[in-house]
Design a protein around this motif. Structure first.
Motif, PDB file in Angstrom:
ATOM      1  N   MET A   1     133.785  19.353  13.789  1.00  0.00           N
ATOM      2  CA  MET A   1     134.959  20.177  14.014  1.00  0.00           C
ATOM      3  C   MET A   1     135.985  19.995  12.891  1.00  0.00           C
ATOM      4  SD  MET A   1     137.396  20.181  17.292  1.00  0.00           S
ATOM      5  CE  MET A   1     138.312  21.632  17.609  1.00  0.00           C
ATOM      6  N   GLN A   2     136.001  18.844  12.287  1.00  0.00           N
ATOM      7  CA  GLN A   2     137.006  18.539  11.270  1.00  0.00           C
ATOM      8  C   GLN A   2     136.894  19.484  10.085  1.00  0.00           C
ATOM      9  OE1 GLN A   2     138.942  15.576  11.586  1.00  0.00           O
ATOM     10  NE2 GLN A   2     140.060  15.757   9.705  1.00  0.00           N
ATOM     11  N   GLU A   3     137.909  20.266   9.885  1.00  0.00           N
ATOM     12  CA  GLU A   3     137.985  21.099   8.699  1.00  0.00           C
ATOM     13  C   GLU A   3     139.101  20.498   7.860  1.00  0.00           C
ATOM     14  OE1 GLU A   3     137.628  25.239   9.177  1.00  0.00           O
ATOM     15  OE2 GLU A   3     136.478  25.050  11.013  1.00  0.00           O
ATOM     16  N   ASN A   4     139.766  21.301   7.083  1.00  0.00           N
ATOM     17  CA  ASN A   4     140.831  20.763   6.252  1.00  0.00           C
ATOM     18  C   ASN A   4     142.164  20.797   7.009  1.00  0.00           C
ATOM     19  OD1 ASN A   4     142.149  19.686   4.109  1.00  0.00           O
ATOM     20  ND2 ASN A   4     142.279  21.585   2.961  1.00  0.00           N
ATOM     21  N   TRP A   5     142.249  20.020   8.072  1.00  0.00           N
ATOM     22  CA  TRP A   5     143.474  19.975   8.874  1.00  0.00           C
ATOM     23  C   TRP A   5     144.248  18.690   8.587  1.00  0.00           C
ATOM     24  CZ3 TRP A   5     143.379  24.690   9.990  1.00  0.00           C
ATOM     25  CH2 TRP A   5     142.254  25.332  10.496  1.00  0.00           C
ATOM     26  N   GLU A   6     143.831  17.959   7.563  1.00  0.00           N
ATOM     27  CA  GLU A   6     144.488  16.693   7.263  1.00  0.00           C
ATOM     28  C   GLU A   6     145.978  16.899   7.014  1.00  0.00           C
ATOM     29  OE1 GLU A   6     143.443  13.188   4.239  1.00  0.00           O
ATOM     30  OE2 GLU A   6     141.710  14.308   4.997  1.00  0.00           O
ATOM     31  N   GLY A   7     146.770  16.041   7.590  1.00  0.00           N
ATOM     32  CA  GLY A   7     148.217  16.130   7.445  1.00  0.00           C
ATOM     33  C   GLY A   7     148.869  17.098   8.421  1.00  0.00           C
ATOM     34  N   GLN A   8     148.066  17.868   9.142  1.00  0.00           N
ATOM     35  CA  GLN A   8     148.606  18.829  10.117  1.00  0.00           C
ATOM     36  C   GLN A   8     148.588  18.230  11.518  1.00  0.00           C
ATOM     37  OE1 GLN A   8     149.822  22.131   9.603  1.00  0.00           O
ATOM     38  NE2 GLN A   8     149.862  21.330   7.547  1.00  0.00           N
ATOM     39  N   HIS A   9     149.446  18.743  12.337  1.00  0.00           N
ATOM     40  CA  HIS A   9     149.462  18.437  13.760  1.00  0.00           C
ATOM     41  C   HIS A   9     149.064  19.729  14.466  1.00  0.00           C
ATOM     42  CE1 HIS A   9     152.161  15.457  12.008  1.00  0.00           C
ATOM     43  NE2 HIS A   9     151.873  14.696  13.049  1.00  0.00           N
ATOM     44  N   ILE A  10     148.024  19.665  15.263  1.00  0.00           N
ATOM     45  CA  ILE A  10     147.532  20.867  15.928  1.00  0.00           C
ATOM     46  C   ILE A  10     147.931  20.808  17.399  1.00  0.00           C
ATOM     47  CG2 ILE A  10     145.515  22.258  16.514  1.00  0.00           C
ATOM     48  CD1 ILE A  10     144.227  21.063  13.924  1.00  0.00           C
ATOM     49  N   VAL A  11     148.639  21.845  17.825  1.00  0.00           N
ATOM     50  CA  VAL A  11     149.097  21.960  19.206  1.00  0.00           C
ATOM     51  C   VAL A  11     148.125  22.872  19.942  1.00  0.00           C
ATOM     52  CG1 VAL A  11     150.971  22.724  20.712  1.00  0.00           C
ATOM     53  CG2 VAL A  11     151.505  21.680  18.489  1.00  0.00           C
ATOM     54  N   PHE A  12     147.498  22.341  20.984  1.00  0.00           N
ATOM     55  CA  PHE A  12     146.623  23.130  21.847  1.00  0.00           C
ATOM     56  C   PHE A  12     147.405  23.474  23.106  1.00  0.00           C
ATOM     57  CE2 PHE A  12     143.699  20.666  19.247  1.00  0.00           C
ATOM     58  CZ  PHE A  12     142.739  21.610  18.902  1.00  0.00           C
ATOM     59  N   PHE A  13     147.416  24.754  23.461  1.00  0.00           N
ATOM     60  CA  PHE A  13     148.245  25.228  24.564  1.00  0.00           C
ATOM     61  C   PHE A  13     147.495  26.275  25.373  1.00  0.00           C
ATOM     62  CE2 PHE A  13     148.700  28.086  21.083  1.00  0.00           C
ATOM     63  CZ  PHE A  13     148.872  29.347  21.639  1.00  0.00           C
ATOM     64  N   ASP A  14     147.991  26.544  26.582  1.00  0.00           N
ATOM     65  CA  ASP A  14     147.429  27.591  27.436  1.00  0.00           C
ATOM     66  C   ASP A  14     147.905  28.934  26.898  1.00  0.00           C
ATOM     67  OD1 ASP A  14     146.765  29.442  29.396  1.00  0.00           O
ATOM     68  OD2 ASP A  14     147.515  28.230  31.063  1.00  0.00           O
ATOM     69  N   GLY A  15     146.994  29.697  26.339  1.00  0.00           N
ATOM     70  CA  GLY A  15     147.340  30.970  25.729  1.00  0.00           C
ATOM     71  C   GLY A  15     147.775  32.038  26.715  1.00  0.00           C
ATOM     72  N   LYS A  48     136.067  23.596  21.792  1.00  0.00           N
ATOM     73  CA  LYS A  48     135.323  22.572  21.050  1.00  0.00           C
ATOM     74  C   LYS A  48     136.095  21.252  21.029  1.00  0.00           C
ATOM     75  CE  LYS A  48     132.703  21.897  16.846  1.00  0.00           C
ATOM     76  NZ  LYS A  48     132.309  22.428  15.550  1.00  0.00           N
ATOM     77  N   PHE A  49     137.403  21.334  20.812  1.00  0.00           N
ATOM     78  CA  PHE A  49     138.245  20.131  20.840  1.00  0.00           C
ATOM     79  C   PHE A  49     138.100  19.414  22.186  1.00  0.00           C
ATOM     80  CE2 PHE A  49     142.272  18.291  22.296  1.00  0.00           C
ATOM     81  CZ  PHE A  49     142.506  17.341  21.325  1.00  0.00           C
ATOM     82  N   LEU A  50     138.213  20.154  23.282  1.00  0.00           N
ATOM     83  CA  LEU A  50     138.119  19.570  24.619  1.00  0.00           C
ATOM     84  C   LEU A  50     136.741  18.976  24.881  1.00  0.00           C
ATOM     85  CD1 LEU A  50     139.990  22.380  26.601  1.00  0.00           C
ATOM     86  CD2 LEU A  50     140.881  20.096  26.045  1.00  0.00           C
ATOM     87  N   THR A  51     135.712  19.723  24.568  1.00  0.00           N
ATOM     88  CA  THR A  51     134.339  19.291  24.828  1.00  0.00           C
ATOM     89  C   THR A  51     133.987  18.032  24.043  1.00  0.00           C
ATOM     90  OG1 THR A  51     133.687  21.569  25.275  1.00  0.00           O
ATOM     91  CG2 THR A  51     131.920  20.023  24.769  1.00  0.00           C
ATOM     92  N   GLU A  52     134.376  17.982  22.780  1.00  0.00           N
ATOM     93  CA  GLU A  52     134.066  16.818  21.942  1.00  0.00           C
ATOM     94  C   GLU A  52     134.697  15.535  22.463  1.00  0.00           C
ATOM     95  OE1 GLU A  52     135.198  17.835  17.940  1.00  0.00           O
ATOM     96  OE2 GLU A  52     133.351  18.969  17.597  1.00  0.00           O
ATOM     97  N   ARG A  53     135.755  15.666  23.248  1.00  0.00           N
ATOM     98  CA  ARG A  53     136.445  14.489  23.771  1.00  0.00           C
ATOM     99  C   ARG A  53     136.174  14.252  25.252  1.00  0.00           C
ATOM    100  NH1 ARG A  53     138.170  16.695  19.720  1.00  0.00           N
ATOM    101  NH2 ARG A  53     139.084  15.555  18.004  1.00  0.00           N
ATOM    102  N   GLY A  54     135.300  15.068  25.827  1.00  0.00           N
ATOM    103  CA  GLY A  54     134.983  14.923  27.245  1.00  0.00           C
ATOM    104  C   GLY A  54     136.152  15.273  28.155  1.00  0.00           C
ATOM    105  N   LEU A  55     137.020  16.184  27.694  1.00  0.00           N
ATOM    106  CA  LEU A  55     138.197  16.587  28.462  1.00  0.00           C
ATOM    107  C   LEU A  55     137.894  17.832  29.280  1.00  0.00           C
ATOM    108  CD1 LEU A  55     140.757  16.096  25.547  1.00  0.00           C
ATOM    109  CD2 LEU A  55     140.437  14.581  27.522  1.00  0.00           C
TER     110      LEU A  55
END
Length: 137
Positions: A1-15, A48-55
């Motif tokens: 899943m890791q792309e070039n998100w280094e240095g970023q903070h990604i907010v996951f929210f209910d769309g 994918k974020f949720l699944t990879e962490r078992g959330l």
């Protein structure tokens, strides 16, 4: 899943949540140093974020803040960390970290349970520059 998100903070929210969309808009307007990216939990990226962490991947009542390669926070701790990263006067919210997470998460959960009643469900439409900060919605 890791792309070039280094240095970023990604907010996951209910769309699909008016409170969540208001919160995203609030952060966007204050993110003067382009530290945040956004993705809905319903998106492929969010799933994918949720699944990879078992959330939980079917209930979207939790806000997540992820800094790739370093950490992810949930609920009240995510909110407090977002304020901390924004800096300035928002750093004062760090006082909230004095409360144990289980207490501040109870307040978060109360708001979360009632979020559909708290905000109108109008859609937030980001402008051209703000759209660049969305991974997937």
């Amino acid at each position: 899943m890791q792309e070039n998100w280094e240095g970023q903070h990604i907010v996951f929210f209910d769309g699909e949540c008016g409170v969540c969309n208001f919160w995203v808009q609030w952060v966007l307007e204050r993110d003067k140093h382009d530290r945040f990216m956004f993705a809905s939990l319903q998106s492929d990226f969010g799933q994918k974020f949720l699944t990879e962490r078992g959330l939980e991947s079917k209930v979207f009542n939790t806000l997540y803040l992820w800094k790739p390669g370093q950490y992810y926070y949930t609920k009240s701790r995510a909110v407090l960390q977002i304020a901390n990263v924004l800096g300035g006067v928002y750093k004062l919210s760090a006082v909230g970290k004095l409360l144990p997470a289980f207490l501040s998460d109870q307040v978060y959960d109360l708001v979360s349970r009632n979020r559909m009643k708290l905000a109108n469900q109008k859609c937030f439409l980001p402008d051209r520059e703000q759209k660049k900060k969305f991974i997937e919605v």
